[in-house]
Write an enzyme that holds these catalytic residues in place. Structure first.
Site, PDB file in Angstrom:
ATOM      1  CG  ASP A  39      78.198  50.084   7.356  1.00 13.43           C
ATOM      2  OD1 ASP A  39      78.712  49.163   8.003  1.00 13.43           O
ATOM      3  OD2 ASP A  39      78.410  51.284   7.589  1.00 13.43           O
TER       4      ASP A  39
ATOM      5  CB  CYS B 208      88.393  50.745  19.250  1.00 12.02           C
ATOM      6  SG  CYS B 208      88.573  51.225  17.520  1.00 12.02           S
TER       7      CYS B 208
ATOM      8  CB  CYS C 217     103.387  41.499  10.281  1.00 11.92           C
ATOM      9  SG  CYS C 217     103.175  43.298  10.272  1.00 11.92           S
TER      10      CYS C 217
ATOM     11  CB  CYS D 205      99.098  38.803   9.297  1.00 10.63           C
ATOM     12  SG  CYS D 205      97.653  39.759   8.805  1.00 10.63           S
TER      13      CYS D 205
ATOM     14  CB  CYS E  42      98.523  47.465   7.224  1.00  9.84           C
ATOM     15  SG  CYS E  42      98.293  45.853   6.413  1.00  9.84           S
TER      16      CYS E  42
ATOM     17  CB  CYS F 290      91.550  55.829  14.868  1.00 12.73           C
ATOM     18  SG  CYS F 290      93.306  55.476  15.163  1.00 12.73           S
TER      19      CYS F 290
ATOM     20  CB  CYS G 211      96.176  50.045  18.881  1.00 15.18           C
ATOM     21  SG  CYS G 211      94.626  50.576  19.658  1.00 15.18           S
TER      22      CYS G 211
ATOM     23  CB  CYS H 288      95.310  49.455  13.373  1.00 17.30           C
ATOM     24  SG  CYS H 288      93.633  49.400  12.702  1.00 17.30           S
TER      25      CYS H 288
END
Length: 368
Positions: free
Chosen positions: A149, A229, A206, A203, A263, A256, A213, A259
């Protein structure tokens, strides 16, 4: 005679013994599969969608390949791993998680700083990989470097190339059977390992993640405008947040999950028990978040902030960043009991950005 276990199988087994939920392998050199993700990254940078995150446009060579001098010269393979952080619904609904402060923190950040946990595990995996294929003198000749990261790599693209998962329309890596609420890490090595095969995107039609969002940060599938965002606004942006976007921040104090929670690939994943080991459960919500209110966050001094944020991901937002966010959340809640604290903050806070956010919140509540 027992069949010899391949290096690749040994590495996969070692990764799972280290409590990673999924592991896959890719070649470390340039790959045509990465061209699509590279093009998306270049378009993202060219359009300025990275906002204040200027570092995302640097070190192009390292993002395109892992076998160069910037990462690990002579690297042949990259081992990609995922560790889930989604917790059972019962845990999310405990008394601790009912605090207004905790509810506003993204799930990955409610416990201890994941970097420490993840990096320790990756280092142990790298140490194991170095023991494979020793030289004639019995000494390790395999090199391995941990990525966690901080290095400038397109880790979701490499994970998709390895077959760890596929990139969804919200840009998150989705690991089938595990979901997208995962933390990623890599070990790049000079050891030749058998690569996996990329997954096809699943996906379909979808668009739940895009539609969910709250600030409309997705101008198109697979395209995120970070400047809109909520995660970027509440964590990475250090300047004032555009008043137009503040209502969309809603109750989000830090990060957040919107999103991801909608899913379908995450449905039911939280029912699985959290993985625990000698480190315990690093994603268990910290008790301190039940003792610190949003109003408290408005007035923390530097010394108290260090105590509150020590060892947590929230440290990245900074004292003033979190105070700014708390003011916006209080304004969105329209709770008149917060007016005295907000007025005091608007008048006396040492940071002008926080003062302005508190003043905005006062107006928003008074006009409700």
């Amino acid at each position: 005679m027992a069949e010899r276990v391949s290096f690749s199988d040994q590495v996969r087994r070692a990764a799972r013994e280290l409590a990673f939920d999924a592991v896959a392998i890719a070649r470390a050199g340039p790959d045509v599969f990465l061209e699509r993700d590279t093009a998306r990254w270049e378009a993202f940078i060219a359009s300025g969608m990275q906002g204040e995150m200027g570092w995302l446009g640097a070190h192009r060579g390292a993002r395109l390949r892992l076998d160069g001098e910037e990462i690990l010269a002579g690297a042949r393979s990259v081992v990609c791993v995922a560790r889930r952080y989604q917790r059972p619904p019962d845990d999310e609904g405990t008394e601790r998680s009912e605090s207004e402060t905790l509810r506003g923190i993204a799930r990955y950040a409610r416990g201890r700083d994941y970097h420490r946990f993840l990096r320790r595990r990756l280092r142990r995996l790298a140490t194991f990989i170095r023991t494979l294929d020793p030289g004639e003198d019995g000494l390790p000749r395999t090199q391995a470097r941990v990525l966690c990261d901080e290095e400038p790599v397109l880790e979701r693209a490499w994970a998709a190339r390895a077959g760890l998962g596929f990139v969804g329309k919200n840009g998150m890596l989705i690991v089938p059977g595990v979901g997208s609420m995962v933390l990623l890490g890599e070990v790049v090595t000079t050891l030749e390992l058998e690569p996996g095969q990329p997954m096809t995107e699943r996906c379909g039609a979808c668009t739940r993640c895009l539609d969910a969002c709250p600030t409309r940060a997705f101008p198109a599938p697979f395209v995120l405008d970070a400047r809109r965002c909520v995660s970027y606004l509440t964590i990475e942006q250090k300047t004032a947040i555009d008043p137009e976007l503040r209502p969309g921040i809603g109750q989000h104090l830090f990060g957040c999950d919107d999103c991801q929670t909608v899913c379908p690939f995450n449905a039911g994943m939280g029912a699985r028990a959290p993985l625990t080991d000698e480190d315990g459960d690093p994603f268990a919500p910290l008790e301190r978040w039940s003792r610190v209110s949003l109003e408290d966050l408005l007035s923390l001094d530097d010394s108290t902030w260090r105590i509150v944020s020590e060892g947590t991901p929230l440290k990245r937002a900074g004292r003033t960043g979190l105070a700014r966010n708390a003011a916006i959340v209080l304004g969105n809640r329209r709770d008149r009991t917060a007016l005295p604290a907000l007025r005091e903050t608007a008048a006396r806070h040492d940071d002008p950005i926080v003062r302005e956010a508190a003043s905005w919140a006062v107006t928003r509540i008074e006009e409700a």
